[in-house]
Scaffold this active site. Structure first.
Site, PDB file in Angstrom:
ATOM      1  N   GLY A   1       0.844  -1.202   0.000  1.00 40.03           N
ATOM      2  CA  GLY A   1       0.000   0.000   0.000  1.00 40.03           C
ATOM      3  C   GLY A   1       0.870   1.239   0.000  1.00 40.03           C
ATOM      4  O   GLY A   1       2.090   1.147   0.056  1.00 40.03           O
TER       5      GLY A   1
ATOM      6  N   VAL B   1       4.493   1.079   1.442  1.00 38.27           N
ATOM      7  CA  VAL B   1       4.599  -0.033   2.385  1.00 38.27           C
ATOM      8  C   VAL B   1       4.813  -1.314   1.580  1.00 38.27           C
ATOM      9  O   VAL B   1       4.098  -1.571   0.610  1.00 38.27           O
ATOM     10  CB  VAL B   1       3.316  -0.138   3.251  1.00 38.27           C
ATOM     11  CG1 VAL B   1       3.441  -1.263   4.262  1.00 38.27           C
ATOM     12  CG2 VAL B   1       3.035   1.181   3.967  1.00 38.27           C
TER      13      VAL B   1
ATOM     14  N   LYS C   1       7.557   0.007   6.081  1.00 34.63           N
ATOM     15  CA  LYS C   1       7.050   1.317   5.655  1.00 34.63           C
ATOM     16  C   LYS C   1       8.256   2.200   5.379  1.00 34.63           C
ATOM     17  O   LYS C   1       9.028   2.498   6.294  1.00 34.63           O
ATOM     18  CB  LYS C   1       6.180   1.873   6.776  1.00 34.63           C
ATOM     19  CG  LYS C   1       5.610   3.242   6.533  1.00 34.63           C
ATOM     20  CD  LYS C   1       4.488   3.468   7.525  1.00 34.63           C
ATOM     21  CE  LYS C   1       4.357   4.898   7.947  1.00 34.63           C
ATOM     22  NZ  LYS C   1       3.234   5.106   8.840  1.00 34.63           N
TER      23      LYS C   1
ATOM     24  N   ASP D   1      -5.343  10.393  14.163  1.00 36.40           N
ATOM     25  CA  ASP D   1      -5.585  10.110  12.744  1.00 36.40           C
ATOM     26  C   ASP D   1      -6.430   8.834  12.590  1.00 36.40           C
ATOM     27  O   ASP D   1      -6.132   7.985  11.749  1.00 36.40           O
ATOM     28  CB  ASP D   1      -4.249   9.979  12.004  1.00 36.40           C
ATOM     29  CG  ASP D   1      -4.398  10.218  10.501  1.00 36.40           C
ATOM     30  OD1 ASP D   1      -5.413  10.815  10.080  1.00 36.40           O
ATOM     31  OD2 ASP D   1      -3.506   9.788   9.739  1.00 36.40           O
TER      32      ASP D   1
HETATM   33  P1  AMP Z   1       0.388   4.102   6.156  1.00 39.39           P
HETATM   34  O1  AMP Z   1       1.472   4.824   5.417  1.00 39.39           O
HETATM   35  O2  AMP Z   1       0.834   3.565   7.480  1.00 39.39           O
HETATM   36  O3  AMP Z   1      -0.879   4.914   6.239  1.00 39.39           O
HETATM   37  O4  AMP Z   1       0.022   2.815   5.262  1.00 39.39           O
HETATM   38  C1  AMP Z   1      -0.464   2.910   3.946  1.00 39.39           C
HETATM   39  C2  AMP Z   1      -1.200   1.645   3.563  1.00 39.39           C
HETATM   40  O5  AMP Z   1      -0.281   0.521   3.545  1.00 39.39           O
HETATM   41  C3  AMP Z   1      -2.282   1.228   4.571  1.00 39.39           C
HETATM   42  O6  AMP Z   1      -3.485   1.911   4.347  1.00 39.39           O
HETATM   43  C4  AMP Z   1      -2.369  -0.271   4.315  1.00 39.39           C
HETATM   44  O7  AMP Z   1      -3.151  -0.563   3.163  1.00 39.39           O
HETATM   45  C5  AMP Z   1      -0.922  -0.662   4.037  1.00 39.39           C
HETATM   46  N1  AMP Z   1      -0.256  -1.073   5.291  1.00 39.39           N
HETATM   47  C6  AMP Z   1       0.298  -0.238   6.207  1.00 39.39           C
HETATM   48  N2  AMP Z   1       0.818  -0.925   7.249  1.00 39.39           N
HETATM   49  C7  AMP Z   1       0.605  -2.231   6.977  1.00 39.39           C
HETATM   50  C8  AMP Z   1       0.904  -3.455   7.678  1.00 39.39           C
HETATM   51  N3  AMP Z   1       1.530  -3.441   8.848  1.00 39.39           N
HETATM   52  N4  AMP Z   1       0.549  -4.635   7.103  1.00 39.39           N
HETATM   53  C9  AMP Z   1      -0.079  -4.635   5.899  1.00 39.39           C
HETATM   54  N5  AMP Z   1      -0.406  -3.524   5.198  1.00 39.39           N
HETATM   55  C10 AMP Z   1      -0.079  -2.334   5.720  1.00 39.39           C
END
Ligand code: AMP
Length: 337
Positions: free
Chosen positions: A35, A42, A57, A149
């Site tokens: 994502g 990520v 990430k 958030d």
């Molecule tokens: P974030 O930058 O933390 O908002 O993450 C962006 C997107 O990546 C999220 O909306 C999820 O779809 C995916 N994602 C983030 N963290 C995880 C995780 N620990 N495991 C699986 N997918 C994740």
């Protein structure tokens, strides 16, 4: 009533200290993208020695102030040990980027799953989700940390087999909270932020409770309560606390649920119920009631999810442009420190 769904955590809580970025490639192999968020991507990664899988990430980060933000995120994640809150495994600070190695959550975003054809959303299931969110946020608030958030894309399903069990992710905006020293911020996602954020007034635990109210509203109807034609209109709808349940999508929603949402969407931060009070509320205490399918909400949620994805992709492009502009500026010797 304790609705906690037991969740297998991949590893026990760890106190993480960031390591030099060069060690990242020696330790993990990058697999598929999972994502993208505000600041970066990520990825699915695998520990080269053990074969264990994690989510990595990765965010471009060159300025000292940005590094400080990540240091705070790590410090906050180090202090949070709860099965409903994503756990941090490792962290690497490179020359131009920061990578957080996170617990892998395989069920995808909750609202994506609900918007699936086959998903049978009922109010009883919504109660299960909102209870889990309240339990997680209650733990954070007990540790004097605000998430700041809470929104659909930060709520993931634990696994494809456990779509009734969720985890809260992304502590990038989370802040420590001391009641006597006012905390003010100027960030958040317009559709989900509380009026005090928009007005740059002091925040409190009620700031997260507002966002839980918005998430509950969206979950039960597929509609975003404060969405305007543009960001400005959305923010003025928030400050006007302009919310109603007039749409037909609410025909199948119980009065108890509407009362619950109304209490959370109170313009006065201090008047909103806290997590313990929410968990005691009659709507959240009756998990087995309201088994009728919320089919109108699911139809609306498909549109909601598609629109949010579009907004997120635009924001990702904007963030990239800002970042590139920042990098160019940093490369200019006349502006470097
Ligand atoms: P974030 O930058 O933390 O908002 O993450 C962006 C997107 O990546 C999220 O909306 C999820 O779809 C995916 N994602 C983030 N963290 C995880 C995780 N620990 N495991 C699986 N997918 C994740």
């Amino acid at each position: 009533m304790d609705s906690t769904v037991s969740v297998q955590q991949q590893f026990s809580h760890r106190m993480v200290k960031h390591k030099p970025g060069e060690l990242l490639e020696e330790t993990y192999t990058v697999k598929d993208p999972l994502g993208s968020g505000r600041f970066g991507k990520v990825w699915l990664v695998e520990d080269q020695k053990t074969g264990d899988k994690f989510a990595a990430k990765q965010c471009a980060c060159r300025r000292a102030s940005q590094r400080k933000e990540f240091e705070l995120e790590i410090e906050i994640m180090n202090s949070l040990d709860h099965p409903k809150l994503l756990q941090l495994y490792d962290a690497f600070f490179g020359k131009n980027d920061v990578t957080l190695i996170l617990e892998l959550v395989t069920g995808g975003e909750l609202f994506d799953r609900i918007a699936d054809e086959a998903f049978d959303l009922t109010e009883a299931l919504a109660v299960k989700y909102i209870r889990q969110i309240c339990e997680a946020v209650q733990y954070m608030h007990g540790n004097m940390i605000l998430h700041l958030d809470i929104k659909p894309e930060n709520i993931l399903c634990v696994s494809p087999e456990r779509l009734d069990s969720i985890k809260i992710i992304d502590f990038g905006f989370a802040r420590k909270y001391t009641p006597n020293s006012p905390l003010k911020i100027m960030f958040g996602t317009p559709e989900f932020v509380a009026p005090e954020v928009v007005n740059f007034d002091p925040l409190g635990k009620g700031t997260d409770m507002w966002s839980i109210g918005v998430v509950t509203y969206v979950l039960l109807s597929g509609l975003s309560p404060f969405m305007g034609e543009d960001e400005q209109e959305t923010l003025s709808n928030v400050t006007a606390c302009d919310v109603d349940f007039d749409d037909d999508s609410f025909d199948d929603v119980s009065d108890d649920a509407k009362t619950f949402i109304t209490k959370l969407l109170d313009i006065r931060e201090s008047k909103r119920p806290n997590c313990a009070e929410c968990l005691e509320h009659s709507w959240l205490s009756k998990e087995d009631q309201h088994r009728k399918s919320l089919s109108a909400a699911v139809v609306n949620l498909k549109k909601f999810v598609a629109r949010r994805k579009w907004v997120r992709s635009i924001n990702a492009v904007r963030a990239m442009t800002r970042l590139q502009a920042g990098l160019k500026k940093n490369d200019d010797p006349s502006t470097s420190k």
